[in-house]
Design an enzyme around this catalytic site. Structure first.
Site, PDB file in Angstrom:
ATOM      1  N   HIS A  69      21.512 -34.291  49.197  1.00 34.74           N
ATOM      2  CA  HIS A  69      22.469 -35.283  49.697  1.00 34.74           C
ATOM      3  C   HIS A  69      23.266 -34.762  50.893  1.00 34.74           C
ATOM      4  O   HIS A  69      23.785 -35.533  51.670  1.00 34.74           O
ATOM      5  CB  HIS A  69      23.496 -35.605  48.592  1.00 34.74           C
ATOM      6  CG  HIS A  69      23.072 -36.709  47.692  1.00 34.74           C
ATOM      7  ND1 HIS A  69      22.251 -36.494  46.636  1.00 34.74           N
ATOM      8  CD2 HIS A  69      23.369 -38.022  47.666  1.00 34.74           C
ATOM      9  CE1 HIS A  69      22.050 -37.639  45.997  1.00 34.74           C
ATOM     10  NE2 HIS A  69      22.717 -38.577  46.615  1.00 34.74           N
ATOM     11  N   ASP A 109      16.301 -61.519  45.047  1.00 34.43           N
ATOM     12  CA  ASP A 109      17.585 -61.560  44.343  1.00 34.43           C
ATOM     13  C   ASP A 109      17.746 -60.293  43.500  1.00 34.43           C
ATOM     14  O   ASP A 109      17.220 -60.195  42.394  1.00 34.43           O
ATOM     15  CB  ASP A 109      17.587 -62.826  43.466  1.00 34.43           C
ATOM     16  CG  ASP A 109      18.864 -63.007  42.673  1.00 34.43           C
ATOM     17  OD1 ASP A 109      19.659 -62.055  42.576  1.00 34.43           O
ATOM     18  OD2 ASP A 109      19.059 -64.111  42.123  1.00 34.43           O
ATOM     19  N   GLU A 133      22.706 -45.829  50.716  1.00 35.67           N
ATOM     20  CA  GLU A 133      22.885 -44.489  50.125  1.00 35.67           C
ATOM     21  C   GLU A 133      21.941 -43.457  50.755  1.00 35.67           C
ATOM     22  O   GLU A 133      20.730 -43.635  50.739  1.00 35.67           O
ATOM     23  CB  GLU A 133      22.636 -44.576  48.604  1.00 35.67           C
ATOM     24  CG  GLU A 133      22.929 -43.268  47.899  1.00 35.67           C
ATOM     25  CD  GLU A 133      22.840 -43.382  46.371  1.00 35.67           C
ATOM     26  OE1 GLU A 133      23.086 -44.473  45.820  1.00 35.67           O
ATOM     27  OE2 GLU A 133      22.517 -42.362  45.748  1.00 35.67           O
ATOM     28  N   LYS A 166      20.051 -46.205  36.719  1.00 35.09           N
ATOM     29  CA  LYS A 166      20.635 -46.514  38.033  1.00 35.09           C
ATOM     30  C   LYS A 166      19.774 -45.904  39.142  1.00 35.09           C
ATOM     31  O   LYS A 166      19.514 -46.521  40.176  1.00 35.09           O
ATOM     32  CB  LYS A 166      22.071 -45.980  38.097  1.00 35.09           C
ATOM     33  CG  LYS A 166      22.857 -46.392  39.329  1.00 35.09           C
ATOM     34  CD  LYS A 166      22.703 -45.483  40.513  1.00 35.09           C
ATOM     35  CE  LYS A 166      23.556 -45.951  41.674  1.00 35.09           C
ATOM     36  NZ  LYS A 166      23.398 -45.131  42.873  1.00 35.09           N
TER      37      LYS A 166
HETATM   38  C1  MEV Z   1      22.345 -41.410  42.429  1.00 35.28           C
HETATM   39  O1  MEV Z   1      22.484 -42.620  43.139  1.00 35.28           O
HETATM   40  C2  MEV Z   1      21.227 -41.532  41.403  1.00 35.28           C
HETATM   41  C3  MEV Z   1      21.104 -40.319  40.460  1.00 35.28           C
HETATM   42  O2  MEV Z   1      22.361 -40.061  39.853  1.00 35.28           O
HETATM   43  C4  MEV Z   1      20.065 -40.699  39.433  1.00 35.28           C
HETATM   44  C5  MEV Z   1      19.961 -39.714  38.292  1.00 35.28           C
HETATM   45  O3  MEV Z   1      20.913 -38.958  38.014  1.00 35.28           O
HETATM   46  O4  MEV Z   1      18.893 -39.733  37.642  1.00 35.28           O
HETATM   47  C6  MEV Z   1      20.729 -39.090  41.229  1.00 35.28           C
END
Ligand code: MEV
Length: 428
Positions: free
Chosen positions: A384, A286, A84, A270
């Protein structure tokens, strides 16, 4: 037209990699070029072929360096493997912003993993539980007979507890064996010990042992990190467009949505795992185990919660903290068999699993802070865009310096798409 592919390859696992590639080429209609891509392997086919079954290739990820990390007063270079864009840059940026207040302070528990043995079919739960507790020493000694090497390093089974569970199919007893796995991830040692103690547990309870397996909710092996981001540095990070205190308030607003809403919380966590998984993968650990532990720990209270916590200190600066189970090793498994994993550990300069877990916690916190800061200020897309546009340019066929030129033009036009990239390439 639907092409029928046969997936029953007889004794595929017994064949050489070359034979497997021949079978696959025919079955899936792959070109020589595609087979060449599968065949080119950085870690070496022979290494890969010893790691999993039915090997026909390897799958590479870029390794980037997370920079600017100061952990407990020491500079650390952090190898991160993932696909990513922006993650490595974001972690490095957050680490840089944390340096004026000393970077990251970390701590962690001893490397204790939990092994579970499920027992069913006993007559009386209380009598069965009492028998296990009375024979605790004997059971632990039997477990330790299975791993004298671990014991010689100061690890091994240390304790056990017995839990009673009421299920839809009746009562069950679950024995938790607590094993200090030292610098290993520990799954093999723990699973072996669980299997070894099952006969004695059956004898003591009059029941039968069903599951004998590690728990990935490694909540006795927590890693923690803490950092402070000063308001003046946060103001500078917006090039003066926002006051530092406003940035902090906006970050706290974003954080409190995660605290109170599981839809946001999943994305919040995430983002944390973007950073942690990247180091877990770089070091050959892992990542599924770490992911499972992290998300299970996020809901131990019964509600799914953020793995980080944010608040203002008495100066009005922003303090961030993280705590989660990180079950990883610096010895054993792919940490040894994958050459890049060994190099990653050397770059990190870590010797123990505790040190490594603490750095991972710091990276998770940095990653989360970076995402919240971006979301609370300029939004996530700006960061991004540059790498995203470059990827799109490559997909459209750009090569060499065309990649930068086409992506810069698409960003300027705010039109990032394969079709626009193709047009720009045609008109060059
Ligand atoms: C993207 O991979 C992760 C984010 O969505 C985390 C977040 O929103 O805190 C940017």
């Amino acid at each position: 037209m639907v092409i029928m592919v046969d997936s029953e390859f007889h004794e595929f696992y017994k064949k050489s990699v070359e034979e497997r590639l021949r079978i696959l080429k025919h079955a899936a209609g792959l070109t020589d070029e595609e087979i060449g891509v599968l065949r080119s392997s950085a870690i070496g086919m022979d290494v890969a072929d010893r790691m999993i079954e039915n090997v026909v290739g390897t799958c590479e990820l870029p390794m980037g360096l997370g920079l600017n990390f100061m952990v407990n007063g020491k500079d650390v270079i952090v190898p991160m493997c993932l696909e990513e864009p922006s993650v490595v840059a974001a972690a490095s940026f957050a680490a840089k912003l944390a340096r004026p207040s000393g970077g990251f302070r970390t701590s962690s528990d001893e490397p204790i993993m939990i092994g579970q043995v499920q027992i069913l079919g006993f007559k009386n739960a209380k009598t069965a539980k009492d028998a296990i507790i009375r024979n605790k020493k004997k059971i632990i000694a039997q477990a330790n007979e299975r791993d004298s090497v671990l014991v010689s390093f100061g690890g091994g089974a240390k304790d056990l507890e017995v839990r009673e569970i009421d299920s839809e199919i009746g009562k069950m007893i679950v024995v938790h064996l607590f094993v200090d796995v030292r610098d290993a991830m520990g799954a093999n040692a723990v699973n072996t010990m669980c299997e070894a103690i099952s006969p004695v547990l059956e004898e003591l309870t009059g029941g039968h042992a069903r599951l004998k397996i590690i728990s990935n909710l490694a909540d006795r092996r927590l890693a923690r990190a803490k950092a402070t981001w000063k308001k003046e540095d946060l103001e500078k990070s917006t090039k003066g467009l926002m006051k530092g205190s406003d940035v902090i308030n906006a970050i706290l607003e974003a954080y409190h949505l995660a605290v109170n809403d599981h839809y946001r919380c999943a994305t919040h966590n995430k983002g944390i795992m973007n950073g942690i998984d990247a180091v877990v993968i770089a070091t050959g650990n892992d990542f599924r185990a770490v992911e499972a532990g992290a998300h299970a720990y996020a809901c131990v209270s019964g509600k799914y919660k953020p793995l980080t916590r944010y608040y203002k200190d008495k100066n009005g600066d922003l303090v961030g903290e993280i705590e989660l189970p990180i079950a990883i090793g610096t010895v054993g498994g792919a940490t040894r068999t994958k050459p890049e994993a060994r190099i990653a550990l050397k770059i990190l300069g870590v010797k123990t699993s505790k040190e490594l877990a603490e750095i991972m916690a710091a990276v998770g916190l940095a990653q989360n802070f970076a995402a919240l800061r971006a979301l609370a200020t300029e939004g996530i897309q700006r960061g991004h865009m540059s790498l995203h546009a470059k990827n799109i340019a490559v997909i459209a066929g750009a090569k060499g310096d065309e990649i930068d030129k086409v992506s810069a033009k698409m960003i300027e036009e705010k039109n990032i798409s394969v079709s626009r990239a193709k047009e720009l390439l045609k008109n060059r």
